[in-house]
Write a protein that holds these residues in place. Structure first.
Motif, PDB file in Angstrom:
ATOM      1  N   LEU A 361     -25.230  17.118 -48.852  1.00  0.00           N
ATOM      2  CA  LEU A 361     -24.516  18.381 -48.808  1.00  0.00           C
ATOM      3  C   LEU A 361     -24.708  19.084 -50.145  1.00  0.00           C
ATOM      4  O   LEU A 361     -24.701  18.429 -51.193  1.00  0.00           O
ATOM      5  CB  LEU A 361     -23.025  18.123 -48.561  1.00  0.00           C
ATOM      6  N   SER A 362     -24.918  20.379 -50.123  1.00  0.00           N
ATOM      7  CA  SER A 362     -25.055  21.119 -51.385  1.00  0.00           C
ATOM      8  C   SER A 362     -24.390  22.473 -51.257  1.00  0.00           C
ATOM      9  O   SER A 362     -24.194  22.993 -50.152  1.00  0.00           O
ATOM     10  CB  SER A 362     -26.531  21.290 -51.766  1.00  0.00           C
ATOM     11  N   GLY A 363     -24.044  23.025 -52.417  1.00  0.00           N
ATOM     12  CA  GLY A 363     -23.418  24.345 -52.424  1.00  0.00           C
ATOM     13  C   GLY A 363     -23.351  24.873 -53.835  1.00  0.00           C
ATOM     14  O   GLY A 363     -23.568  24.139 -54.810  1.00  0.00           O
ATOM     15  N   PRO A 364     -23.062  26.153 -53.995  1.00  0.00           N
ATOM     16  CA  PRO A 364     -23.010  26.749 -55.326  1.00  0.00           C
ATOM     17  C   PRO A 364     -21.850  26.215 -56.156  1.00  0.00           C
ATOM     18  O   PRO A 364     -20.796  25.855 -55.615  1.00  0.00           O
ATOM     19  CB  PRO A 364     -22.849  28.249 -55.034  1.00  0.00           C
ATOM     20  N   ALA A 365     -22.064  26.148 -57.465  1.00  0.00           N
ATOM     21  CA  ALA A 365     -21.000  25.734 -58.376  1.00  0.00           C
ATOM     22  C   ALA A 365     -19.903  26.793 -58.404  1.00  0.00           C
ATOM     23  O   ALA A 365     -20.143  27.971 -58.131  1.00  0.00           O
ATOM     24  CB  ALA A 365     -21.570  25.538 -59.780  1.00  0.00           C
ATOM     25  N   LEU A 366     -18.712  26.364 -58.735  1.00  0.00           N
ATOM     26  CA  LEU A 366     -17.594  27.289 -58.836  1.00  0.00           C
ATOM     27  C   LEU A 366     -17.816  28.238 -60.013  1.00  0.00           C
ATOM     28  O   LEU A 366     -18.195  27.798 -61.107  1.00  0.00           O
ATOM     29  CB  LEU A 366     -16.300  26.503 -59.046  1.00  0.00           C
ATOM     30  N   PRO A 367     -17.621  29.530 -59.822  1.00  0.00           N
ATOM     31  CA  PRO A 367     -17.754  30.464 -60.956  1.00  0.00           C
ATOM     32  C   PRO A 367     -16.830  30.070 -62.108  1.00  0.00           C
ATOM     33  O   PRO A 367     -15.774  29.453 -61.901  1.00  0.00           O
ATOM     34  CB  PRO A 367     -17.353  31.805 -60.351  1.00  0.00           C
ATOM     35  N   ASN A 410     -16.900  25.189 -52.677  1.00  0.00           N
ATOM     36  CA  ASN A 410     -16.461  26.129 -53.702  1.00  0.00           C
ATOM     37  C   ASN A 410     -16.380  27.563 -53.193  1.00  0.00           C
ATOM     38  O   ASN A 410     -15.582  28.354 -53.669  1.00  0.00           O
ATOM     39  CB  ASN A 410     -17.418  26.086 -54.895  1.00  0.00           C
ATOM     40  N   GLY A 411     -17.226  27.915 -52.256  1.00  0.00           N
ATOM     41  CA  GLY A 411     -17.267  29.278 -51.743  1.00  0.00           C
ATOM     42  C   GLY A 411     -18.689  29.665 -51.402  1.00  0.00           C
ATOM     43  O   GLY A 411     -19.643  28.969 -51.761  1.00  0.00           O
ATOM     44  N   GLY A 412     -18.838  30.751 -50.697  1.00  0.00           N
ATOM     45  CA  GLY A 412     -20.170  31.246 -50.363  1.00  0.00           C
ATOM     46  C   GLY A 412     -20.768  30.561 -49.174  1.00  0.00           C
ATOM     47  O   GLY A 412     -20.716  31.056 -48.044  1.00  0.00           O
ATOM     48  N   PHE A 413     -21.334  29.355 -49.379  1.00  0.00           N
ATOM     49  CA  PHE A 413     -21.999  28.654 -48.287  1.00  0.00           C
ATOM     50  C   PHE A 413     -22.189  27.185 -48.641  1.00  0.00           C
ATOM     51  O   PHE A 413     -22.074  26.780 -49.802  1.00  0.00           O
ATOM     52  CB  PHE A 413     -23.359  29.296 -47.979  1.00  0.00           C
ATOM     53  N   LEU A 414     -22.496  26.405 -47.630  1.00  0.00           N
ATOM     54  CA  LEU A 414     -22.839  24.991 -47.782  1.00  0.00           C
ATOM     55  C   LEU A 414     -24.114  24.723 -47.001  1.00  0.00           C
ATOM     56  O   LEU A 414     -24.318  25.280 -45.920  1.00  0.00           O
ATOM     57  CB  LEU A 414     -21.724  24.095 -47.240  1.00  0.00           C
ATOM     58  N   ILE A 415     -24.967  23.850 -47.552  1.00  0.00           N
ATOM     59  CA  ILE A 415     -26.178  23.422 -46.849  1.00  0.00           C
ATOM     60  C   ILE A 415     -26.050  21.946 -46.496  1.00  0.00           C
ATOM     61  O   ILE A 415     -25.639  21.131 -47.342  1.00  0.00           O
ATOM     62  CB  ILE A 415     -27.435  23.665 -47.701  1.00  0.00           C
TER      63      ILE A 415
END
Length: 502
Positions: A361-367, A410-415
């Motif tokens: 699972l991957s996703g963007p870091a929290l701002p 964190n937000g945005g999207f997950l892969i």
């Protein structure tokens, strides 16, 4: 008989797993040790059928016992079952436990070197240097220099006293008691009786740097000091503890060295650890945080809102992505836009996961905007009761560190990598249900990783440097305040003593 087996060894191998599983790492260790002695396998608990069959077929003896007394209870039971007189059949008795992983090289060098040290009555793999510790120092808070109990070898001259030691020892009721009554005292006890000892790995030049070198600098011990083993705990020790004694890079350095310079199956070990250790600690120790790579050719397939609501099966070999709903507003909402998916980011994230086979699972870091972290923590606390209920319903048995949120979402999207979700994904009907995804991947032996751009990474470094500088200032002020209070109190006590004639 081969040269390796000329010295007859009995190796008592202590094992524990809450599921009753002998994992691949333990099997690897025991299979290597078999070349150097007979294995007496003692486990605290009952093994599940496949592990039980493996242990019976591989080891000279298998003992299953109640989970009581930690390693002390296991070694005591095994030795009492063997009997004192039977020890005379062996040139050396080794006590080793599953907390060591390896070997990462041939054990021949170690055993050959220590066989040549005929003056020794007992020896160990590594040593821990003296320190002060309220937790492990007993009443006086002092921990003496000692051989670490994860690997101890004993020779015939001390068998009688060695057996008496185990007859008389009382069983600890906590991990701390196990350390204080056995590990920290074993070396001093037998040294006081006149027995000679040493460690195989020489770390005396590091004694004024680290009290526990095998945890603080495992790569150094393996690469330059021929240490064949390392601690499994290197990959999941509480990261706050790690930062108190090191710069926080030891686990990552160890992992990369094992992966690139040895044939040890370190990814298999990580996959074994994931279902039974806290995901947050492993994420921090192994720094599962990356810069975005070059875009891949493929674009992950989007899971629709309807698919998420009813649950979905995933096709092996494919990557998927889902959008994470965002309820932020104001300035926080502005910064959360950096997490929004676009074609290039999605392809880059897929490339990252292709290069990292452990990533499920991957996703963007929290701002870095502070309110983003504050909201995430608040949301985690609010979602936690429902999350724990759903974990139980889904049969998720992974340990959960409730004190801090999971790295994702964190937000945005997950892969998602399909292989991390062989049973598909459960219905995702609320934002709180998204916490289930990293836990499902974890139970299946996959990590969750975060990523950011180079600009974000540079900003993160500057933020951390600024925070460190601020903390140093706060600490200095706190020390100054404490000193002022102490001096003021001493002055008051001095006046009171004079006035009272005491």
């Amino acid at each position: 008989m081969t040269e390796r087996l000329m010295k007859k060894r009995l190796i008592i191998y202590f094992h524990y797993d809450p599921r009753g599983v002998v994992d691949s790492s333990c099997k690897f260790s025991v299979s290597a040790l078999r070349e150097y002695g007979q294995i007496y396998f003692v486990t605290n608990g009952v093994l599940e059928p496949e592990s039980h069959h493996w242990a019976e077929q591989t080891c000279a003896c298998l003992q299953e016992r109640e989970n009581r007394g930690f390693d002390v209870g296991a070694y005591r039971n095994a030795l009492l079952a063997i009997g004192c007189s039977a020890l005379d059949n062996w040139d050396e008795v080794v006590l080793m436990n599953y907390t060591l992983a390896g070997p990462v090289c041939s054990l021949h060098t170690m055993f050959e070197a220590m066989d040549a040290r005929r003056e020794l009555d007992f020896w160990g793999l590594t040593r821990h240097y003296a320190m002060k510790s309220r937790r492990f120092g007993g009443r006086n808070g002092k921990v003496p220099e000692h051989l670490q109990s994860h690997f101890l070898a004993v020779r015939p001259r001390m068998y009688k006293d060695f057996f008496a030691y185990w007859q008389n020892i009382w069983l600890p009721e906590s991990y701390e008691e196990s350390v204080t009554i056995h590990e920290t005292q074993f070396t001093r006890h037998f040294s006081s009786l006149g027995y000679r000892w040493d460690s195989y790995v020489d770390t005396n030049d590091l004694s004024d740097v680290f009290v526990n070198p095998i945890m603080a600098c495992p790569r150094e011990l393996i690469e330059h000091r021929n240490c064949p083993f390392f601690k499994r705990r290197s990959f999941f020790t509480p990261y706050a503890d790690e930062l108190r004694r090191t710069d926080g890079q030891s686990a990552g350095e160890l992992y990369r060295y094992l992966k690139m310079k040895t044939e040890y199956p370190v990814d298999t070990l990580i996959a074994d650890l994931l279902p039974v250790e806290p995901l947050s600690a492993m994420s921090q120790n192994l720094h599962w945080h990356y810069l975005l790579a070059e875009p891949a050719e493929i674009l992950p397939q989007e899971l629709t809102e309807a698919e998420l609501r009813r649950g979905a099966s995933l096709e092996a070999g494919k990557f998927y992505f889902l959008r994470v709903p965002d309820s932020a507003n104001g300035a926080e909402s502005y910064y959360m836009r950096s997490c929004a998916p676009n074609s290039e980011t999605l392809r880059s994230a897929v490339r990252l996961m292709q290069n990292c086979s452990l990533a499920g699972l991957s996703g963007p870091a929290l701002p870095l905007f502070p309110q983003c972290a504050e909201r995430k923590f608040s949301q985690w606390k609010a979602d936690l009761p429902d999350l724990e209920r759903k974990m139980k319903k889904l049969g998720l048995r992974v340990p959960l560190d409730t004190a801090q949120p999971l790295e994702l979402p964190n937000g945005g999207f997950l892969i998602l990598r399909a292989e991390a979700f062989p049973q598909g994904i459960p219905p995702i009907q609320t934002a709180g249900d998204l916490w289930l995804l990293p836990l499902i991947a974890q139970q299946n032996g996959y990590a969750s990783v975060t990523f950011e751009t180079q600009e974000q990474a540079m900003a993160r470094c500057d933020v951390l440097n600024a925070m460190a500088a601020e903390n140093r200032g706060v600490k200095a002020k706190a020390v100054g305040l404490a000193r002022a209070l102490k001096h003021g109190l001493n002055e008051k006590l001095s006046h009171k003593s004079i006035a009272g004639g005491k």
